[in-house]
Scaffold this active site. Structure first.
Site, mmCIF file in Angstrom:
data_model
loop_
_atom_site.group_PDB
_atom_site.id
_atom_site.type_symbol
_atom_site.label_atom_id
_atom_site.label_comp_id
_atom_site.label_asym_id
_atom_site.label_seq_id
_atom_site.Cartn_x
_atom_site.Cartn_y
_atom_site.Cartn_z
ATOM 1 C CB CYS B 94 -0.865 0.160 1.419
ATOM 2 S SG CYS B 94 -2.403 0.879 1.094
ATOM 3 C CG HIS B 189 -2.329 -3.033 3.526
ATOM 4 N ND1 HIS B 189 -1.602 -2.759 4.640
ATOM 5 C CD2 HIS B 189 -3.871 -2.465 2.995
ATOM 6 C CE1 HIS B 189 -1.973 -1.580 3.800
ATOM 7 N NE2 HIS B 189 -3.482 -1.525 3.639
ATOM 8 C CD GLU B 191 0.382 -5.391 6.213
ATOM 9 O OE1 GLU B 191 0.247 -5.935 5.046
ATOM 10 O OE2 GLU B 191 -0.295 -4.370 6.082
#
Lengths: 314, 209
Positions: B94, B189, B191
Site C-alpha cells: 500500500c 495488506h 499482513e
C-alpha cells in the site's frame, strides 16, 4: 468467500464492478484504516489553509471542524457538526484522510458526514451531545467511527456499538495533558488487570466494567483492545505527544495545541517527529527547540465540573 | 516457484534472515509479527545504521506522505535509495508500494518516492474510505487458493515497465500486485488478513538475492 451480495446489507454496496465480490464497510476495512494511521498525528483544522499546513507538516489525517475545542470552550453555545461547505473545502485541499465530528447520539449528522464522504466520523464529546442516553448505532454505517473513552468500560461500550477506533478523551481545549495521561493510564492498567484474572472472574469483571462479557473475555485473552487506541485532549508539545506514545497510545490527536500556538507550522512538524521517535529523548529535545509559545491553556483543576468535556458520554 | 515450501522450514543454515520493517509510521508491528512468525529475524528500521544491518526491507502500510517526509527529515531517503539501487530486496504494501514506485499520480504536494520499481502508481485510486473493500484475488504465483485482500484507500499500478511482472489484477484489469527483480509491491495488506504467502515469497527473494 461465502459472502453473498444482498441489496439490504449496508456492508455490501456499489455495483460498479459487476459480478465481483467486493465487501465494503466490513469490520476489517473500518478498523484497517485506523491501523494505517498508527504512529501518526491527527490534527484539528478549521480551514482549508490549516489543513494544508497540517498535511505539509506530516499529519496522518486531519479533523475538520468549525471551532477548535479551546474556542468552543471560550465562546460557549451549542457546538454542532461543521458546515458541509467547510468539510468539502478541506477534503478538496488535502490528500490525506479527513475526519469530521458528529455530536454524541446525533445519527443524522453522522449520515450527513457519510454522505460527504469523510473518511472517519468522530462521535465527539467536544460537541454538545444530542442525546444524553444513547450513542449512535455505529454498525449501521459503512464509514468507520472513532469514539472517546475515559476508561476501559467506556471504550468497550463504544466498541460494542460499532466504534472502529478509540481515543482516550483527555480534556480538550485546555493544553493541560494531565487528563489525557489519566485516561490512557486508566485504560492500559484496566486491560492489564483483566489479563491477570482467571476465567471465572471475568463475569463479574464484565458487570463491573458495564461491558459485554464477550469483549471482556477477548481483552483478557489478547491483552489489547480489538481496535486502535489513540490519545487526545490537552496534548500541546512534542514531549506531551511522546509521553502518550510511551504510555502505550498507538498515535495522537492534537486539537487546539497546534493552531492556538505561536508557530503552528514548526510545532506541527515537531509533534509529528516526536511521535515517531517517541523513545529517543535526543530527537525530542532537538525538535522541541525554538517552537515559540505553546497554547496558553487552562489548568483542568481550575475548570468547574460542568465545563469538563470528558464527562460527556458514558 | 508456487510449489516451493515456506522458507522457515529450511535453507537457514546461516540462522534466521535479518529482515527490516521501516517503522516510521503505519502498521509496521503487523509486518514484524508476520515475518517473525515465518522464522525471520524481524527488526524495526528507523535509522541508516539499522538499515545497514538487514538483508531485506518491508515498507508497511500507512500514510505515504508522512513516510516520505520522515525519511527525508531523518536522512533515511538517500540510504534507502542507495540500498534499493544496490539490490536490497524490498516489499512495499500500500503506502510502501507508493514509496518504491518510480512515478506517482495524485501524490501529496511535493511528495517524493524512493523509486526503483518501474511503475506508475495512482494514490487513493478507489476514492475515500467508503470505497475501501475486501475481495479475493487470484495470484497464480502463490498457488490455487485465492488471496483474501484488504484494500484501504489503496493505490493501483496504472502502468508498468517491461521488466515488471504482474502478479495479481482486479476483475476490471487494474494491477494490484507486481514484482520486478528484488522489488515486490502490493496495493493491499496481506499482513491484515492472515495471508502469509507474499511474505514467504519475499523471504525466498531475500534468500536468493
Amino acid at each position: 468467500m461465502g459472502i453473498t451480495m444482498s441489496e439490504n446489507s449496508s456492508t455490501v454496496q456499489r455495483g460498479s464492478d459487476q459480478g465481483s465480490s467486493e465487501i465494503r464497510g466490513s469490520d476489517r476495512v473500518k478498523r484497517g484504516l485506523a491501523e494505517m494511521l498508527k504512529g501518526g498525528v491527527i490534527m484539528d483544522v478549521v480551514t482549508a489553509e490549516q489543513a494544508r499546513i497540517a498535511e505539509d507538516a506530516g499529519a496522518v489525517a486531519v479533523m475538520a471542524l468549525e471551532r477548535v475545542p479551546a474556542d468552543i470552550r471560550s465562546q460557549g453555545g451549542v457546538a454542532r457538526m461543521s458546515d458541509p461547505d467547510l468539510i468539502d473545502s478541506i477534503i478538496a485541499e488535502v490528500s490525506i484522510p479527513v475526519m469530521a465530528k458528529a455530536r454524541i447520539g446525533h445519527f443524522v449528522e453522522a449520515q450527513v458526514l457519510q454522505s460527504l464522504k469523510v473518511d472517519y466520523i468522530d462521535e465527539s464529546e467536544v460537541l454538545s451531545p444530542a442525546d444524553y442516553v444513547n450513542h449512535i448505532d455505529k454498525w449501521k454505517f459503512q464509514i468507520p467511527f472513532v469514539c472517546g473513552a475515559t476508561n476501559l468500560g467506556e471504550a468497550l461500550r463504544r466498541i460494542n456499538e460499532g466504534a472502529a477506533m478509540i481515543r482516550s478523551k483527555g480534556e480538550a481545549g485546555t493544553g493541560d495533558v494531565s487528563e489525557a495521561t489519566k485516561h490512557i493510564r486508566t485504560i492500559k492498567s484496566e486491560i492489564a488487570a483483566l489479563t491477570a484474572k482467571s476465567s471465572d472472574e471475568l463475569y463479574v469483571a464484565a458487570k463491573e466494567l458495564q461491558a459485554p462479557y464477550e469483549l471482556v473475555a477477548e481483552i483478557a485473552r489478547t491483552g489489547q483492545l480489538p481496535v486502535v487506541l489513540f490519545t487526545a485532549g490537552g496534548v500541546a508539545t512534542p514531549a506531551d505527544a511522546a509521553m502518550m506514545m510511551q504510555l502505550g497510545a498507538d498515535g495522537v490527536f492534537v486539537g487546539s495545541g497546534i493552531f492556538k500556538s505561536g508557530n503552528p507550522v514548526a510545532r506541527a512538524a515537531a509533534i509529528v517527529k516526536a511521535t515517531t521517535f517517541y523513545e529517543d529523548p535526543d530527537v525530542i529535545a532537538e525538535v522541541s527547540r525554538g517552537l515559540g509559545e505553546a497554547i496558553v491553556g487552562i489548568n483542568v483543576a481550575d475548570l468547574p465540573a460542568p465545563h469538563r468535556l470528558a464527562e460527556r458520554g458514558w | 516457484m508456487a510449489g516451493s515450501g515456506p522458507l522457515h522450514t529450511g535453507s537457514s543454515s546461516a540462522g534466521a534472515l535479518p529482515i527490516g520493517v521501516l517503522a516510521l509510521q503505519g502498521d509496521f508491528r503487523e509486518h514484524l509479527a508476520v515475518l517473525g512468525g515465518l522464522g525471520a529475524d524481524a527488526r524495526s528500521v528507523r535509522t541508516p545504521e539499522q538499515l545497514a544491518s538487514v538483508r531485506g526491507l518491508v515498507i508497511p502500510g500507512g500514510e505515504s506522505t508522512v513516510m516520505d517526509k520522515l525519511t527525508r527529515a531523518f536522512d533515511l531517503a538517500e540510504p534507502l535509495r542507495d540500498a534499493i539501487t544496490a539490490g536490497l530486496p524490498v516489499y512495499g504494501t500500500c503506502a510502501g508500494l507508493i514509496m518504491i514506485a518510480d512515478r506517482i499520480i495524485d501524490g501529496g504536494r511535493d511528495q517524493q518516492t524512493l523509486g526503483g520499481f518501474d511503475v506508475t502508481v495512482r494514490r487513493n485510486a478507489f476514492g475515500s474510505q467508503t470505497d475501501s473493500f475486501e475481495t479475493d484475488l487470484d495470484v497464480p504465483e502463490l498457488g490455487d487458493v485465492p488471496v483474501h485482500a484488504a484494500f484501504i484507500r489503496a493505490p493501483v499500478i496504472e502502468q508498468a515497465g517491461p521488466d515488471v511482472t504482474t502478479l495479481a489484477s482486479l476483475d476490471d484489469g487494474r494491477v494490484v500486485a507486481a514484482r520486478q527483480g528484488n522489488l515486490l509491491g502490493t496495493s493491499f495488506h496481506p499482513e491484515m488478513t492472515g495471508e502469509h504467502r507474499f511474505h514467504e515469497l519475499f523471504l525466498r527473494m531475500v534468500a536468493a538475492a
